[in-house]
Design a protein around this motif. Structure first.
Motif, PDB file in Angstrom:
ATOM      1  N   PHE A 196       0.828  -1.199   0.000  1.00  0.00           N
ATOM      2  CA  PHE A 196       0.000   0.000   0.000  1.00  0.00           C
ATOM      3  C   PHE A 196       0.873   1.263   0.000  1.00  0.00           C
ATOM      4  N   PRO A 197       0.557   2.236  -0.849  1.00  0.00           N
ATOM      5  CA  PRO A 197       1.307   3.494  -0.856  1.00  0.00           C
ATOM      6  C   PRO A 197       1.227   4.184   0.503  1.00  0.00           C
ATOM      7  N   GLN A 198       2.222   4.943   0.826  1.00  0.00           N
ATOM      8  CA  GLN A 198       2.272   5.651   2.106  1.00  0.00           C
ATOM      9  C   GLN A 198       1.041   6.553   2.274  1.00  0.00           C
ATOM     10  N   GLY A 199       0.447   6.499   3.457  1.00  0.00           N
ATOM     11  CA  GLY A 199      -0.685   7.352   3.778  1.00  0.00           C
ATOM     12  C   GLY A 199      -2.036   6.811   3.359  1.00  0.00           C
ATOM     13  N   THR A 200      -2.086   5.580   2.812  1.00  0.00           N
ATOM     14  CA  THR A 200      -3.371   5.049   2.326  1.00  0.00           C
ATOM     15  C   THR A 200      -4.011   4.067   3.299  1.00  0.00           C
ATOM     16  N   VAL A 201      -3.276   3.654   4.342  1.00  0.00           N
ATOM     17  CA  VAL A 201      -3.856   2.716   5.301  1.00  0.00           C
ATOM     18  C   VAL A 201      -3.506   3.113   6.732  1.00  0.00           C
ATOM     19  N   LYS A 202      -4.299   2.586   7.651  1.00  0.00           N
ATOM     20  CA  LYS A 202      -4.048   2.734   9.075  1.00  0.00           C
ATOM     21  C   LYS A 202      -3.880   1.334   9.645  1.00  0.00           C
ATOM     22  N   VAL A 203      -2.879   1.133  10.512  1.00  0.00           N
ATOM     23  CA  VAL A 203      -2.601  -0.182  11.086  1.00  0.00           C
ATOM     24  C   VAL A 203      -2.735  -0.103  12.606  1.00  0.00           C
ATOM     25  N   ILE A 204      -3.574  -0.991  13.162  1.00  0.00           N
ATOM     26  CA  ILE A 204      -3.839  -1.000  14.596  1.00  0.00           C
ATOM     27  C   ILE A 204      -3.601  -2.412  15.125  1.00  0.00           C
ATOM     28  N   THR A 205      -2.974  -2.522  16.275  1.00  0.00           N
ATOM     29  CA  THR A 205      -2.748  -3.832  16.877  1.00  0.00           C
ATOM     30  C   THR A 205      -4.047  -4.382  17.457  1.00  0.00           C
ATOM     31  N   PHE A 206      -4.344  -5.632  17.112  1.00  0.00           N
ATOM     32  CA  PHE A 206      -5.500  -6.306  17.702  1.00  0.00           C
ATOM     33  C   PHE A 206      -5.085  -7.028  18.987  1.00  0.00           C
ATOM     34  N   ALA A 207      -4.071  -7.860  18.897  1.00  0.00           N
ATOM     35  CA  ALA A 207      -3.609  -8.586  20.082  1.00  0.00           C
ATOM     36  C   ALA A 207      -2.289  -9.266  19.769  1.00  0.00           C
ATOM     37  N   ILE A 208      -1.666  -9.785  20.810  1.00  0.00           N
ATOM     38  CA  ILE A 208      -0.452 -10.591  20.662  1.00  0.00           C
ATOM     39  C   ILE A 208      -0.804 -12.007  21.102  1.00  0.00           C
ATOM     40  N   TRP A 209      -0.488 -12.966  20.264  1.00  0.00           N
ATOM     41  CA  TRP A 209      -0.837 -14.354  20.564  1.00  0.00           C
ATOM     42  C   TRP A 209       0.380 -15.256  20.441  1.00  0.00           C
ATOM     43  N   GLU A 210       0.224 -16.491  20.896  1.00  0.00           N
ATOM     44  CA  GLU A 210       1.233 -17.526  20.720  1.00  0.00           C
ATOM     45  C   GLU A 210       0.737 -18.504  19.664  1.00  0.00           C
ATOM     46  N   GLN A 211       1.649 -18.933  18.822  1.00  0.00           N
ATOM     47  CA  GLN A 211       1.330 -19.931  17.827  1.00  0.00           C
ATOM     48  C   GLN A 211       2.340 -21.069  17.941  1.00  0.00           C
ATOM     49  N   GLY A 212       1.875 -22.283  17.709  1.00  0.00           N
ATOM     50  CA  GLY A 212       2.789 -23.405  17.860  1.00  0.00           C
ATOM     51  C   GLY A 212       2.166 -24.718  17.442  1.00  0.00           C
ATOM     52  N   LEU A 213       2.719 -25.814  17.969  1.00  0.00           N
ATOM     53  CA  LEU A 213       2.226 -27.148  17.661  1.00  0.00           C
ATOM     54  C   LEU A 213       1.031 -27.470  18.548  1.00  0.00           C
ATOM     55  N   VAL A 214      -0.061 -27.821  17.924  1.00  0.00           N
ATOM     56  CA  VAL A 214      -1.246 -28.280  18.654  1.00  0.00           C
ATOM     57  C   VAL A 214      -1.314 -29.788  18.460  1.00  0.00           C
ATOM     58  N   THR A 215      -1.222 -30.541  19.548  1.00  0.00           N
ATOM     59  CA  THR A 215      -1.111 -31.993  19.437  1.00  0.00           C
ATOM     60  C   THR A 215      -2.205 -32.707  20.232  1.00  0.00           C
ATOM     61  N   ARG A 216      -2.519 -33.906  19.781  1.00  0.00           N
ATOM     62  CA  ARG A 216      -3.485 -34.721  20.505  1.00  0.00           C
ATOM     63  C   ARG A 216      -2.807 -35.349  21.718  1.00  0.00           C
ATOM     64  N   THR A 217      -3.607 -35.699  22.691  1.00  0.00           N
ATOM     65  CA  THR A 217      -3.084 -36.355  23.885  1.00  0.00           C
ATOM     66  C   THR A 217      -2.459 -37.700  23.517  1.00  0.00           C
ATOM     67  N   GLY A 218      -1.241 -37.928  24.003  1.00  0.00           N
ATOM     68  CA  GLY A 218      -0.569 -39.196  23.744  1.00  0.00           C
ATOM     69  C   GLY A 218       0.246 -39.220  22.469  1.00  0.00           C
ATOM     70  N   ALA A 219       0.322 -38.106  21.746  1.00  0.00           N
ATOM     71  CA  ALA A 219       1.082 -38.092  20.487  1.00  0.00           C
ATOM     72  C   ALA A 219       2.589 -38.077  20.725  1.00  0.00           C
ATOM     73  N   SER A 220       3.023 -37.752  21.936  1.00  0.00           N
ATOM     74  CA  SER A 220       4.459 -37.703  22.321  1.00  0.00           C
ATOM     75  C   SER A 220       5.298 -36.882  21.341  1.00  0.00           C
ATOM     76  N   ILE A 221       4.772 -35.752  20.941  1.00  0.00           N
ATOM     77  CA  ILE A 221       5.504 -34.813  20.085  1.00  0.00           C
ATOM     78  C   ILE A 221       6.146 -33.761  20.975  1.00  0.00           C
ATOM     79  N   ARG A 222       7.445 -33.547  20.811  1.00  0.00           N
ATOM     80  CA  ARG A 222       8.166 -32.575  21.640  1.00  0.00           C
ATOM     81  C   ARG A 222       8.574 -31.335  20.868  1.00  0.00           C
ATOM     82  N   ASN A 223       8.826 -31.489  19.561  1.00  0.00           N
ATOM     83  CA  ASN A 223       9.303 -30.370  18.757  1.00  0.00           C
ATOM     84  C   ASN A 223       8.997 -30.637  17.289  1.00  0.00           C
ATOM     85  N   VAL A 224       9.356 -29.689  16.427  1.00  0.00           N
ATOM     86  CA  VAL A 224       9.063 -29.803  14.993  1.00  0.00           C
ATOM     87  C   VAL A 224       9.799 -30.976  14.361  1.00  0.00           C
ATOM     88  N   ALA A 225      10.987 -31.290  14.857  1.00  0.00           N
ATOM     89  CA  ALA A 225      11.744 -32.407  14.288  1.00  0.00           C
ATOM     90  C   ALA A 225      10.981 -33.724  14.390  1.00  0.00           C
TER      91      ALA A 225
END
Length: 355
Positions: A196-225
């Motif tokens: 967007f060209p300068q001055g054509t938009v306004k940017v406002i923070t909605f929130a800060i969140w965490e994103q990561g691995l969502v796993t089922r119980t018993g999947a024994s996943i520790r990391n991306v590897a």
């Protein structure tokens, strides 16, 4: 001249009892029954009040016996995503166009809808709508649904990239994004400045969140590897999603080729659908927000803390609906919901990044 009444049919469609309607309208239950039986024609004040309570026009409640009933009105619509004939849609005016957003049905109930698709460019109205006062917000954050409880707004589910493109094309009022710039490590501002060209938009923070691995119980996943293991399958996000970019970034850092990850090409369109697939046992893991994991009682392994911003075209800033949006972002009630229900950090919510 004889008057025909449709009060009973409209009342029953709304699921409202005669006793409840009478109480709300300040009349007796017997009066409601008399009107419905055609034995009593209410005065203008009562008729207007009943129409308002039932969210219809007076003409939909009462008509002249010999008056022809007007056929449902059709309007030209620019569907933001492909829509099939007969599909329910919600409508919102953006600029000089009416935009249609598919209304997805929920378990055990029909979705809220304004119209039914009749062809690729038209929809048949179910009722007259005040679409000019609505906001159309595109993005993938489930927390936006909490924001819309304070606004008359429609959500168009999309990736961050798609939301920004729709904003650039004038198809939405607001785009939500959580895209990290690999060169600077900053979120959203570099790509916004690129699009967007300068001055054509306004940017406002909605929130800060965490994103990561969502796993089922018993999947024994520790990391991306661990995603390279043959006994682990994932469900991925679509191209253009910040979640997919986060996964690719961590796979590269872990030295894991994408073709070694079982389920890499299986797609869920959204944080909640991805987490739901894991909860149903369709996959062992997905990339999603902590809020999505909490919603389904799943295990969460954080990978990144991200800032989710809202981008608004400057031409829309003075709209009453946009001003209501800014006001809602500063309400303690919204922040409390985002913190307790979604687990978001709201310390910067409402902060203007680009004025």
């Amino acid at each position: 001249m004889e008057t025909r009444t449709h009060l009973k049919q409209v009342r029953e469609r709304r699921g409202i009892s005669a006793a409840t309607l009478a109480k709300l309208a300040g009349i007796t239950r017997q009066t409601v029954y008399s009107i419905e039986a055609g034995n009593y024609v209410p005065n203008t004040s009562v008729a207007l009040h009943l129409a308002k309570l039932l969210e219809v026009s007076v003409g939909e409640l009462f008509s002249l016996a010999n008056e022809a009933i007007a056929p449902p009105k059709s309007v030209p619509v620019d569907f933001i995503t492909p829509a099939r004939n007969g599909q329910p849609v919600q409508l919102c005016r953006v600029g000089n166009r009416i935009i249609g957003v598919s209304a997805a049905p929920q378990p055990m109930m029909f979705p809220p809808a304004d119209a039914i698709v009749v062809d690729h460019s038209k929809a048949q109205l179910l009722q007259e709508t005040d679409d000019e006062k609505r906001l159309l917000i595109a993005g993938c954050d489930p927390g936006i649904s909490l924001l819309t409880q304070h606004l008359d707004a429609i959500i168009a589910p999309s990736t961050s990239h798609q939301a920004l493109q729709w904003l650039k094309q004038g198809k939405v009022h607001v785009a939500g994004t959580h895209l990290r710039d690999s060169a600077t490590g900053d979120y959203n501002l570099p790509i916004v400045k690129h699009l967007f060209p300068q001055g054509t938009v306004k940017v406002i923070t909605f929130a800060i969140w965490e994103q990561g691995l969502v796993t089922r119980t018993g999947a024994s996943i520790r990391n991306v590897a661990d995603l390279a293991r043959k006994d682990i399958s994932i469900i991925n996000r679509e191209k253009g999603a910040g979640s997919r970019e986060l996964l690719d970034q961590h796979l590269r850092a872990s030295g894991v080729p994408a073709d070694r990850v079982k389920g890499y090409d299986r797609i869920a369109t959204g944080h909640l659908p991805a987490a739901q697939a894991v909860s149903h046992g369709e996959a062992d893991c997905c990339i999603a927000t902590r809020s999505a994991a909490r919603a389904f009682g799943l295990h969460f392994i954080p990978l990144a803390t991200e800032r989710y911003d809202l981008v608004v075209r400057r031409q829309y800033v003075q709209l009453p609906a946009i001003q209501a949006l800014f006001d809602a972002l500063n309400r303690s009630a919204l922040r409390r919901k985002l913190e307790l229900l979604a687990g978001y950090d709201t310390s910067h919510t409402g902060e203007v990044l680009v004025a």
